[in-house]
Motif scaffolding. Structure first.
Motif, short mmCIF file in Angstrom:
data_model
loop_
_atom_site.label_atom_id
_atom_site.label_comp_id
_atom_site.label_asym_id
_atom_site.label_seq_id
_atom_site.Cartn_x
_atom_site.Cartn_y
_atom_site.Cartn_z
N TYR A 21 0.83 -1.18 0.10
CA TYR A 21 0.02 -0.06 0.09
C TYR A 21 1.04 1.29 -0.13
N MET A 22 1.86 1.10 0.94
CA MET A 22 2.80 2.58 1.00
C MET A 22 3.47 2.57 -0.14
N GLY A 23 4.14 1.53 -0.96
CA GLY A 23 4.65 1.78 -2.14
C GLY A 23 3.86 2.25 -3.28
N PHE A 24 2.78 1.64 -3.70
CA PHE A 24 1.73 2.35 -4.59
C PHE A 24 1.43 3.66 -4.30
N ALA B 114 3.88 10.47 -6.32
CA ALA B 114 5.13 10.98 -7.29
C ALA B 114 4.65 11.08 -8.90
N GLY B 115 3.55 11.00 -9.18
CA GLY B 115 2.82 10.96 -10.40
C GLY B 115 3.25 9.85 -11.31
N MET B 116 3.59 8.49 -10.57
CA MET B 116 4.11 7.66 -11.67
C MET B 116 3.09 6.62 -12.14
N ILE B 117 2.11 6.50 -11.29
CA ILE B 117 0.72 5.82 -11.62
C ILE B 117 -0.42 6.52 -11.21
N LYS B 118 -1.55 6.35 -11.86
CA LYS B 118 -2.75 7.04 -11.75
C LYS B 118 -3.55 6.79 -10.45
N LYS B 119 -3.55 5.59 -10.25
CA LYS B 119 -4.50 4.87 -9.11
C LYS B 119 -3.77 3.77 -8.49
N ILE B 120 -4.27 3.89 -7.19
CA ILE B 120 -3.63 2.78 -6.16
C ILE B 120 -4.54 1.53 -6.57
N PRO B 121 -3.79 0.32 -6.75
CA PRO B 121 -4.75 -0.76 -6.86
C PRO B 121 -5.33 -1.31 -5.75
N LYS B 122 -6.48 -1.85 -6.15
CA LYS B 122 -7.36 -2.72 -5.19
C LYS B 122 -6.57 -3.66 -4.33
N LEU B 123 -6.61 -3.58 -3.24
CA LEU B 123 -5.77 -4.55 -2.04
C LEU B 123 -6.78 -5.62 -1.63
N GLN C 236 -4.66 0.34 10.58
CA GLN C 236 -3.92 0.89 9.26
C GLN C 236 -4.36 0.11 8.02
N ILE C 237 -4.48 -1.32 8.33
CA ILE C 237 -4.90 -2.34 7.19
C ILE C 237 -6.04 -2.10 6.94
N LEU C 238 -7.20 -2.00 7.78
CA LEU C 238 -8.55 -1.54 7.35
C LEU C 238 -8.69 -0.34 6.52
N GLU C 239 -8.05 0.72 7.05
CA GLU C 239 -8.12 2.03 6.21
C GLU C 239 -7.62 1.67 4.75
N ALA C 240 -6.33 1.04 4.55
CA ALA C 240 -5.88 0.74 3.23
C ALA C 240 -6.68 -0.16 2.41
N THR C 241 -7.47 -1.10 2.99
CA THR C 241 -8.30 -2.00 2.33
C THR C 241 -9.77 -1.17 1.78
N ARG C 242 -10.00 -0.26 2.61
CA ARG C 242 -11.20 0.68 2.35
C ARG C 242 -10.82 1.70 1.29
N GLU C 243 -9.92 2.20 1.60
CA GLU C 243 -9.33 3.51 0.56
C GLU C 243 -9.15 2.78 -0.91
N THR C 244 -8.74 1.48 -0.92
CA THR C 244 -8.26 1.27 -2.24
C THR C 244 -9.69 0.34 -3.01
N GLY C 245 -10.55 0.44 -2.14
CA GLY C 245 -11.76 -0.44 -2.65
C GLY C 245 -11.40 -2.03 -2.84
N GLY C 246 -10.72 -2.30 -1.90
CA GLY C 246 -10.33 -3.70 -1.88
C GLY C 246 -11.38 -4.41 -1.01
N GLU C 247 -10.89 -5.60 -0.18
CA GLU C 247 -11.53 -6.39 0.58
C GLU C 247 -11.00 -7.39 1.19
N ILE C 248 -11.48 -8.03 2.31
CA ILE C 248 -10.75 -9.09 2.99
C ILE C 248 -11.45 -10.46 2.98
N LEU C 249 -10.84 -11.26 2.52
CA LEU C 249 -11.49 -12.76 2.42
C LEU C 249 -10.73 -13.73 3.23
N VAL C 250 -11.70 -14.81 3.44
CA VAL C 250 -11.20 -15.87 4.42
C VAL C 250 -11.38 -17.13 3.48
N VAL C 251 -10.32 -18.08 3.98
CA VAL C 251 -10.21 -19.28 3.38
C VAL C 251 -9.91 -20.50 4.35
#
Ligand SMILES: Cc1ncc(COP(=O)(O)O)c(C=O)c1O
Ligand SMILES: [Zn+2]
Length: 368
Positions: A231-234, A240-249, A294-309
């Motif tokens: 998350y921090m890397g993206f 820095a303007g290197m990508i347009k959007k942070i991917p879904k996590l 922080q994990i929950l914030e990153a998940t929500r901010e990127t439109g991601g989700e948490i799954l269980v297996v």
């Protein structure tokens, strides 16, 4: 000037090896500005240190490197979908934790630290022990009594002092934090320098995809050190303007230990205590993740989700990875089981990146 800061109470602290949490009890982050120069990156060797201007270690420091990183990004088909899998089981100690350890222990060396403590389910302990061996820093590694013997033997092979703790992973952390009142704490979950190493996963993916970001990444979450690093890397790449959007996590947990899944589903800001069952995915069996908020914030901010297996799904994914030529550990197979689940519900054209985080040689006893 780099500083530690607390996102919970907005306090700042000067950098110091003994400062591992805020006085309010929360984890700390590092104030630091990364720079990206594709020209400079391309001139350097294929290691994670090619992103030198993004790593908060000063120029004059001897960097403790074993030429780690820049792991292959291999195309593999799962459930009839083309995916890109980062081969992070090919690190010197057999897991992605070397990304964080090379940076954190280089920082400890820069600080002139002579001894550190760390607690772990095994892999972070092995990585910290290996880089401490290279640094000439003594270390004590605390692990739960039930840790796979392959990991405890490995920790000792590097010359570290192994401390087995009776009881849970959480009890192990308590014992280690008592030791950390006197000895600097090289904690992969508390110390933000570790995340400034794991973030290189994002930079490598960006470069290997032709300086582009994927649509989604499926990653394990125990304490979330890879998840948060990515998350921090993206985020840095976007700033820095290197990508347009942070991917879904997309974070993967075991159904037997899923505090983040519970908090995500219920819309909570923090995780709450859960009842933990036994899982073969020992690396993600974390019931109280230090950086849960922080994990929950990153998940929500990127439109991601948490799954269980489930355990059965983990075993099937372990077998499937083996049949595709990759011998990985059960914790890593949990991520792949989650990837398969995600692929069944994703949008058709999405590019999805995931990873094999640890080698199967770490868990032979368990697999037997
Ligand atoms: C092989 C492997 N994969 C994934 C993880 C999960 O890492 P984290 O707890 O930082 O989320 C671990 C942690 O020990 C691990 O050993
Ligand atoms: Zn605070």
């Amino acid at each position: 000037m780099e500083r530690f800061f607390c996102s919970n109470c907005s306090r700042f602290y000067p950098l110091h090896p003994s400062r591992w949490r805020c006085d309010c009890g929360s984890f700390l982050d590092l104030e630091f500005e990364s720079e990206f120069s594709i020209k400079k990156i391309l001139k350097r060797g294929p290691t994670l240190w090619r992103y030198r201007e993004t790593i908060p270690i000063h120029k004059e420091t001897p960097i403790l490197s074993m030429n780690e990183g820049f792991t292959p990004l291999e195309e593999i088909e799962f459930n009839g979908n083309r995916t890109l899998i980062k081969m992070d089981y090919l690190f010197p100690t057999g897991s992605y934790k070397d990304r964080g350890a090379t940076v954190l222990i280089s920082k400890m060396k820069e600080w002139g630290v002579q001894k550190v403590v760390e607690d772990s389910s095994g892999n972070a302990g092995s990585a910290v022990a290996a880089y401490c061996a290279k640094a000439g820093i003594k270390c004590e590694i605390y692990v739960p009594q039930y840790t796979s013997s392959e990991k405890t033997v490995q920790i000792q092979a590097y010359g570290a002092t192994l401390k087995k703790v009776q009881g849970s992973r959480e009890r192990t952390a308590e014992v280690a934090t008592e030791a950390a009142s006197k000895i600097p704490y090289a904690s992969h979950c508390w110390n933000p320098f570790f995340l400034h190493g794991t973030k290189t996963f994002a930079f490598e993916v960006w470069e290997q995809m032709g300086w582009k970001a994927p649509d989604a990444l499926v990653l394990p979450v125990g304490h979330g050190t890879l998840f948060l690093g990515v998350y921090m890397g993206f985020r840095e790449l976007k700033e820095a303007g290197m990508i347009k959007k942070i991917p879904k996590l997309v974070g993967i947990q075991s159904a037997f230990c899923a505090p983040l899944y519970q908090a995500f589903k219920k819309g909570w800001r923090e995780t709450r205590p859960i009842e933990k069952g036994e899982t073969v995915a020992e690396g993600i069996a974390i019931s109280e993740p230090v950086r849960g908020r922080q994990i929950l914030e990153a998940t929500r901010e990127t439109g991601g989700e948490i799954l269980v297996v489930t355990e059965k799904e983990i075993r099937m994914a372990l077998k499937e990875a083996g049949r595709k030529g990759h011998f990985i550990e059960p914790t890593s197979a949990a991520t792949i089981a989650g990837l398969k689940k995600y692929l069944d519900k994703k949008r058709r054209r999405e590019t999805v990146v995931s990873t094999f985080t640890g080698t199967g040689l770490k868990s032979v006893g368990k697999m037997l």
